[in-house]
Enzyme design. Structure first.
Site, short mmCIF file in Angstrom:
data_model
loop_
_atom_site.label_atom_id
_atom_site.label_comp_id
_atom_site.label_asym_id
_atom_site.label_seq_id
_atom_site.Cartn_x
_atom_site.Cartn_y
_atom_site.Cartn_z
N ASP A 67 -2.67 4.69 -2.63
CA ASP A 67 -3.57 5.38 -1.71
C ASP A 67 -3.98 6.75 -2.25
OD1 ASP A 67 -4.68 5.45 1.12
OD2 ASP A 67 -3.52 7.30 1.12
N ASP B 22 0.88 -1.17 0.00
CA ASP B 22 0.00 0.00 0.00
C ASP B 22 0.92 1.22 0.00
OD1 ASP B 22 -2.04 1.85 0.52
OD2 ASP B 22 -3.08 0.46 1.87
N HIS C 283 -10.38 -1.20 5.44
CA HIS C 283 -10.07 -0.66 6.77
C HIS C 283 -10.70 0.70 7.03
CE1 HIS C 283 -7.49 1.18 3.90
NE2 HIS C 283 -7.14 2.10 4.76
N ASP C 284 -11.40 1.27 6.04
CA ASP C 284 -12.05 2.57 6.22
C ASP C 284 -13.56 2.46 6.36
OD1 ASP C 284 -9.63 3.98 5.91
OD2 ASP C 284 -9.88 4.12 3.74
N GLU D 150 -6.77 3.83 -5.38
CA GLU D 150 -7.92 4.23 -4.58
C GLU D 150 -8.38 5.59 -5.08
OE1 GLU D 150 -9.31 5.12 0.00
OE2 GLU D 150 -7.46 5.92 -0.80
O1 TEU Z 1 -8.32 6.89 2.20
C1 TEU Z 1 -8.66 7.94 1.35
C2 TEU Z 1 -10.08 8.22 1.36
O2 TEU Z 1 -10.66 8.49 0.32
C3 TEU Z 1 -10.73 8.26 2.69
O3 TEU Z 1 -11.04 9.57 2.95
C4 TEU Z 1 -11.91 7.48 2.84
O4 TEU Z 1 -12.91 7.98 1.98
C5 TEU Z 1 -12.34 7.64 4.26
O5 TEU Z 1 -11.31 7.13 5.08
C6 TEU Z 1 -13.60 6.92 4.52
O6 TEU Z 1 -13.94 7.14 5.84
C7 TEU Z 1 -7.00 6.51 2.26
C8 TEU Z 1 -6.81 5.40 3.28
O7 TEU Z 1 -7.54 4.27 2.86
C9 TEU Z 1 -7.18 5.88 4.63
O8 TEU Z 1 -7.08 4.87 5.60
C10 TEU Z 1 -6.25 7.01 4.98
O9 TEU Z 1 -6.61 7.56 6.22
C11 TEU Z 1 -6.27 8.09 3.91
O10 TEU Z 1 -6.14 7.58 2.59
C12 TEU Z 1 -5.11 9.01 4.10
O11 TEU Z 1 -3.92 8.36 3.73
#
Ligand code: TEU
Ligand code: CA
Length: 560
Positions: free
Chosen positions: A200, A98, A327-328, A254
């Site tokens: 990311d 990642d 994970h989000d 992403e």
């Molecule tokens: O997430 C990017 C992103 O688009 C996030 O704002 C997502 O929509 C949000 O976390 C949903 O609640 C990436 C990673 O997946 C995330 O874990 C990181 O915190 C973020 O980038 C910053 O690197």
């Protein structure tokens, strides 16, 4: 369309901090992942996506990198990483890293130099601007994690841009030196033998030429200026030329603001940008347009429309990623399925079938394969996620929302729902650690855990395994990877039905999304076909006679 090895692959995402703790410090680690590779081999996955493992102050759990060339000591060492790559390869599993390069940590040496003075050679590696007035930041842009996207640096009197947290300054991609450094770093990892890269927040790297206020009413204020910005395709094509084209690597970006047109631009093989992207449209349906914390019930007809649109509009032109969880995101059983003990297993399996038989590369997030549920902590102190804590402070302190009310929203939406430790057994802390875990283990680990799933032939786990096998190696593999897609019963509010066809082979996927019985009959044009059930989530279902579907029932059948 040229066939690629990853067209029939399944990816499994590990969030290292929460997977398995091998040295009893309460934090998951790389040796812990190595210990569990045999488990992943049983599931049958091809690619292991590791959420970030590089050195980081862990303000955003590794999505804030301070050294791209070393492993965070909590997780292990570079030797552990080499060992993981080697041990995974022995089991036919490739590693996907990642890579976080929209921003770094504020502790990265580049940023420390950059902020040291206005004339420092690295000043231009990040995005610095004067305030609009003495008190106001350069623009009204918002950060993903609540509040302004600008932070004033007292020492030099200028603001730096951070689209995420205050401690995650955005890199300046216009500077060719930054891009060269990023490409060099990616090649370094690929030379180590990784076979995949997840990029990311990659749709945010191209900032606008001129900086001005964003308009209200968008998901995030300012996004029309920096999401899919003017040079996005130029940078990705350059990255592909300088990095991806030199290796046998699969890439997934992403891109939280992509529509299908954008997705084709990103993932069409001729354009040589990325192999596939993560889109968000299907996960934006159960919350208010501009506020993810404001949940609304899922409208199945809308979900089906979105899923079907991505299937048909990318077919033959780009490639889909298929995912419910990461994970989000809150856990999918708690979200589109049911956590009621009567329906949890059936609904988890149904959701798996609905997704995995589509065209694209499926992603399984750790714990999804045993039907793990949301955390539902009862106090804000139990949460760790920066996004969650920022929201809580703002909601309570600025908007005067009742603490209980804010916590209720957090219970449903927080990213920590996905981050509670993996539930390996019914032992203390779910067998994740023998120490105090960094984040509380869900108490339902007593009944929902890997050990019991492995012993129960009807578990969610074996259903996922079956889906993985169907895609990777079965008489249906080609059909699943390359077949046409067609939806039926589009307006049915309870059942999702789609057909996959390749030459004279066809399978029908029938999924009930409701916890009551619903009538179902085969689409009229198939009335005279022989129906042979391939997979179902009720063990006593042998045939598909017209009639009723039970709660969350799912039937996959070949039509002959
Ligand atoms: O997430 C990017 C992103 O688009 C996030 O704002 C997502 O929509 C949000 O976390 C949903 O609640 C990436 C990673 O997946 C995330 O874990 C990181 O915190 C973020 O980038 C910053 O690197
Ligand atoms: Ca550990």
């Amino acid at each position: 369309m040229n066939k690629m090895w990853w067209h029939k692959s399944v990816v499994y995402q590990v969030y290292p901090k929460s997977f398995y703790d091998s040295n009893s410090d309460g934090i998951g680690d790389l040796p812990g992942i190595i210990k569990k590779l045999d488990y992943l081999a049983i599931l049958g996955i091809d690619i292991l996506w590791l959420s970030p493992v590089c050195v980081s102050p862990m303000y955003d759990n590794g999505y804030d990198v301070s050294d791209y060339y070393a492993i965070a000591p909590q997780f292990g060492t570079l030797e552990d990483m080499d060992r993981l790559i080697g041990e995974a390869a022995k089991r036919g599993i490739a590693i996907m890293m990642d890579i976080v390069v929209n921003h770094t940590s504020d502790e990265h040496p580049w940023f420390i130099e950059s902020r040291s003075s206005i004339t420092n050679p690295k000043r231009d590696w990040y995005i610095w601007r004067d305030g609009a007035t003495e008190k106001l930041p350069p623009t009204n842009w918002e950060s993903f994690f609540t509040g302004s996207a600008w932070e004033l640096d007292e020492k030099t009197g200028q603001y730096y841009l951070h689209l995420f947290g205050r401690r995650q300054p955005d890199l300046n991609w216009e500077n060719p030196l930054v891009r060269d450094e990023v490409y060099r770093m990616m090649r370094w990892w690929l030379d180590k033998g990784i076979k995949g890269i997840r990029l990311d927040a990659i749709d945010l790297i191209s900032k606008p030429e001129r900086y001005y206020d964003g308009k209200d009413g968008n998901t995030i204020r300012g996004m029309e200026l920096w999401a899919n910005g003017p040079n996005i395709d130029t940078y990705l094509k350059e990255m592909n030329r300088e990095v991806f084209s030199l290796y046998d690597v699969v890439t997934v970006g992403e891109t939280s603001f992509a529509d299908t047109k954008r997705a084709v631009a990103f993932s069409s093989p001729e354009r040589k940008e990325m192999d596939m992207i993560f889109q968000f449209e299907h996960l934006n349906l159960d919350h208010e347009e501009i506020d993810k914390w404001e949940r609304i019930p899922l409208d199945l007809v809308k979900l089906k429309r979105v899923m079907s649109r991505w299937q048909t509009e990318l077919h033959g032109k780009g490639w889909n990623s298929l995912y419910w969880c990461n994970h989000d995101q809150p856990r999918i059983v708690s979200r589109f399925g049911s956590t009621d003990p009567r329906y949890r297993v059936q609904s988890a399996k149904m959701l798996a079938a609905a997704l995995h038989l589509m065209q694209g590369t499926p992603f399984i997030y750790q714990g999804e394969e045993i039907g793990m549920t949301n955390a539902a902590f009862d106090s804000i102190e139990e949460y760790n996620d920066i996004d969650t804590l920022n929201y809580y402070t703002k909601a309570v302190e600025e908007h005067g929302i009742e603490r209980k009310e804010a916590l209720k929203k957090i219970n449903r939406v927080s990213r920590d729902n996905a981050r509670t430790p993996m539930q390996w057994s019914d032992e203390k802390n779910g067998g994740f650690t023998s120490a105090e875990p960094w984040l509380k283990v869900n108490p339902n680990c007593r009944s929902i855990n890997v050990a019991s799933a492995l012993q129960d032939k009807d578990s969610v786990f074996y259903f996922y395994r079956k889906l993985v096998q169907l895609r990777r190696h079965s008489p249906y593999s080609d059909l699943i990877a390359y077949g046409d897609y067609r939806e039926f019963c589009e307006n049915n509010e309870a059942v999702f039905v789609y057909l996959r066809t390749l030459r004279d082979k066809r399978i029908l996927v029938i999924c009930s999304f409701v916890e009551y019985e619903v009538p179902f009959s085969l689409p009229f044009e198939f009335k005279h076909y022989k129906v042979s059930v391939i997979l179902t989530n009720y063990s006593d279902r042998r045939e598909l006679e017209n009639g009723m579907l039970r709660p969350y029932e799912s039937i996959v059948a070949e039509l002959l």
